[in-house]
Design a protein around this motif. Structure first.
Motif, PDB file in Angstrom:
ATOM      1  N   SER A  49       0.924  -1.280  -0.028  1.00  0.00           N
ATOM      2  CA  SER A  49       0.106  -0.056   0.064  1.00  0.00           C
ATOM      3  C   SER A  49       0.807   1.225  -0.039  1.00  0.00           C
ATOM      4  CB  SER A  49      -0.824   0.095   1.118  1.00  0.00           C
ATOM      5  OG  SER A  49      -0.329   0.035   2.275  1.00  0.00           O
ATOM      6  N   GLU A  50       1.953   1.135   0.778  1.00  0.00           N
ATOM      7  CA  GLU A  50       2.935   2.525   0.743  1.00  0.00           C
ATOM      8  C   GLU A  50       4.006   2.409  -0.342  1.00  0.00           C
ATOM      9  OE1 GLU A  50       4.470   2.545   4.597  1.00  0.00           O
ATOM     10  OE2 GLU A  50       2.703   2.648   5.610  1.00  0.00           O
ATOM     11  N   ARG A  51       4.012   1.396  -1.165  1.00  0.00           N
ATOM     12  CA  ARG A  51       5.107   1.140  -2.146  1.00  0.00           C
ATOM     13  C   ARG A  51       5.476   2.577  -3.051  1.00  0.00           C
ATOM     14  NH1 ARG A  51       6.882  -3.715  -4.419  1.00  0.00           N
ATOM     15  NH2 ARG A  51       8.669  -3.357  -5.774  1.00  0.00           N
ATOM     16  N   SER A  52       4.375   2.989  -3.566  1.00  0.00           N
ATOM     17  CA  SER A  52       4.369   4.298  -4.387  1.00  0.00           C
ATOM     18  C   SER A  52       5.029   5.291  -3.868  1.00  0.00           C
ATOM     19  CB  SER A  52       3.099   4.533  -5.133  1.00  0.00           C
ATOM     20  OG  SER A  52       2.099   4.926  -4.143  1.00  0.00           O
ATOM     21  N   THR A  53       4.640   5.681  -2.497  1.00  0.00           N
ATOM     22  CA  THR A  53       5.228   6.718  -1.970  1.00  0.00           C
ATOM     23  C   THR A  53       6.603   6.618  -1.423  1.00  0.00           C
ATOM     24  OG1 THR A  53       4.473   5.794   0.287  1.00  0.00           O
ATOM     25  CG2 THR A  53       3.044   7.561  -1.010  1.00  0.00           C
ATOM     26  N   LEU A  54       7.014   5.155  -1.095  1.00  0.00           N
ATOM     27  CA  LEU A  54       8.296   5.015  -0.746  1.00  0.00           C
ATOM     28  C   LEU A  54       9.103   5.122  -2.203  1.00  0.00           C
ATOM     29  CD1 LEU A  54       7.799   1.647   1.394  1.00  0.00           C
ATOM     30  CD2 LEU A  54       8.781   4.097   2.000  1.00  0.00           C
ATOM     31  N   GLU A  55       8.704   4.760  -3.282  1.00  0.00           N
ATOM     32  CA  GLU A  55       9.612   4.768  -4.469  1.00  0.00           C
ATOM     33  C   GLU A  55       9.726   6.304  -4.707  1.00  0.00           C
ATOM     34  OE1 GLU A  55       7.346   2.429  -7.232  1.00  0.00           O
ATOM     35  OE2 GLU A  55       8.342   0.706  -6.471  1.00  0.00           O
ATOM     36  N   ALA A  56       8.615   7.194  -4.670  1.00  0.00           N
ATOM     37  CA  ALA A  56       8.739   8.615  -4.775  1.00  0.00           C
ATOM     38  C   ALA A  56       9.574   9.383  -3.961  1.00  0.00           C
ATOM     39  CB  ALA A  56       7.501   8.973  -4.665  1.00  0.00           C
ATOM     40  N   ARG A  57       9.744   8.844  -2.575  1.00  0.00           N
ATOM     41  CA  ARG A  57      10.557   9.464  -1.710  1.00  0.00           C
ATOM     42  C   ARG A  57      12.180   9.022  -1.959  1.00  0.00           C
ATOM     43  NH1 ARG A  57      10.746   7.456   4.278  1.00  0.00           N
ATOM     44  NH2 ARG A  57       8.748   6.489   3.306  1.00  0.00           N
ATOM     45  N   ASN A  58      12.277   7.768  -2.406  1.00  0.00           N
ATOM     46  CA  ASN A  58      13.608   7.171  -2.719  1.00  0.00           C
ATOM     47  C   ASN A  58      14.087   7.899  -4.031  1.00  0.00           C
ATOM     48  OD1 ASN A  58      15.852   5.623  -2.642  1.00  0.00           O
ATOM     49  ND2 ASN A  58      14.940   4.086  -4.290  1.00  0.00           N
ATOM     50  N   GLU A  60      13.412  10.995  -5.050  1.00  0.00           N
ATOM     51  CA  GLU A  60      13.599  12.297  -4.629  1.00  0.00           C
ATOM     52  C   GLU A  60      14.853  12.426  -3.894  1.00  0.00           C
ATOM     53  OE1 GLU A  60      12.018  15.568  -1.251  1.00  0.00           O
ATOM     54  OE2 GLU A  60      10.429  14.275  -2.527  1.00  0.00           O
TER      55      GLU A  60
END
Length: 191
Positions: A49-58, A60
């Protein structure tokens, strides 16, 4: 212990992989720093569920690290230390000293990002690797010298630790027989 990686970790795996690591490494490093989650059903669904936000943060953090790497590209930093005539430092240059020099130049680098296996113990030009992100690393030149003038001479390629620089002797002109003559008597005269 099996863990789900929340970011890429060198020599371990990519984000999202489930890897088996030693319990101590997981408990003392990966879990407290938020680099991984225990591999159980609840955490697997949480990660998805959090994969997209983790990938975006990574992504960045990676782009920020690349910007810093571009600014550091080709830079040389001078560290002035006391040293003996042979170039041996009276102390040493550690990761902390390199971080201090980088901070003085406006770069915010952590001590754990400096890859220095052994402290620098001699004057000269040394390449130091900085790990700005798990996928971004750069080598910077650290010029350790006794003075700023000496650092400039070293940067031009002049050796300050050779016999010629220290004693005024041309190393190429020295021959082994200049040091030892087997036919000489103990008092230094030939027989």
């Amino acid at each position: 212990m099996e863990v789900i990686l929340l970011e890429r970790i060198a020599k371990l795996g990519q984000m999202g992989e489930t890897v088996k690591v030693r319990d101590g490494f997981a408990r003392n490093y990966l879990l407290p720093l938020g680099k991984a989650l225990r591999a159980n059903a609840a955490n697997k669904t949480r990660f998805e569920s959090e994969r997209s936000t983790l990938e975006a943060r990574n992504l960045e953090r990676k782009s920020e690290a690349q910007k810093v790497a571009e600014k550091l590209e080709g830079k040389s930093f001078i560290i002035v230390r006391s040293a003996g005539e042979t170039g041996q430092l009276y102390g040493s240059v550690a990761a902390r000293d390199i971080v201090d020099v980088l901070a003085a130049e406006g770069f915010n680098i952590g001590r754990n990002q400096v890859d220095l296996n052994h402290p620098i113990k001699s004057i000269g030009l040394h390449n130091v690797t900085l790990h700005l992100h798990s996928e971004v690393e750069i080598a910077v030149a650290v010029n350790v010298a006794r003075s700023a003038e000496e650092a400039e001479r070293q940067a031009k390629g002049e050796s300050l630790t050779s016999a010629d620089a220290i004693y005024g002797v041309d190393e190429d002109a020295l021959k082994p027989e200049d040091f030892f003559n087997p036919e000489a008597d103990f008092d230094g005269e030939e027989e």
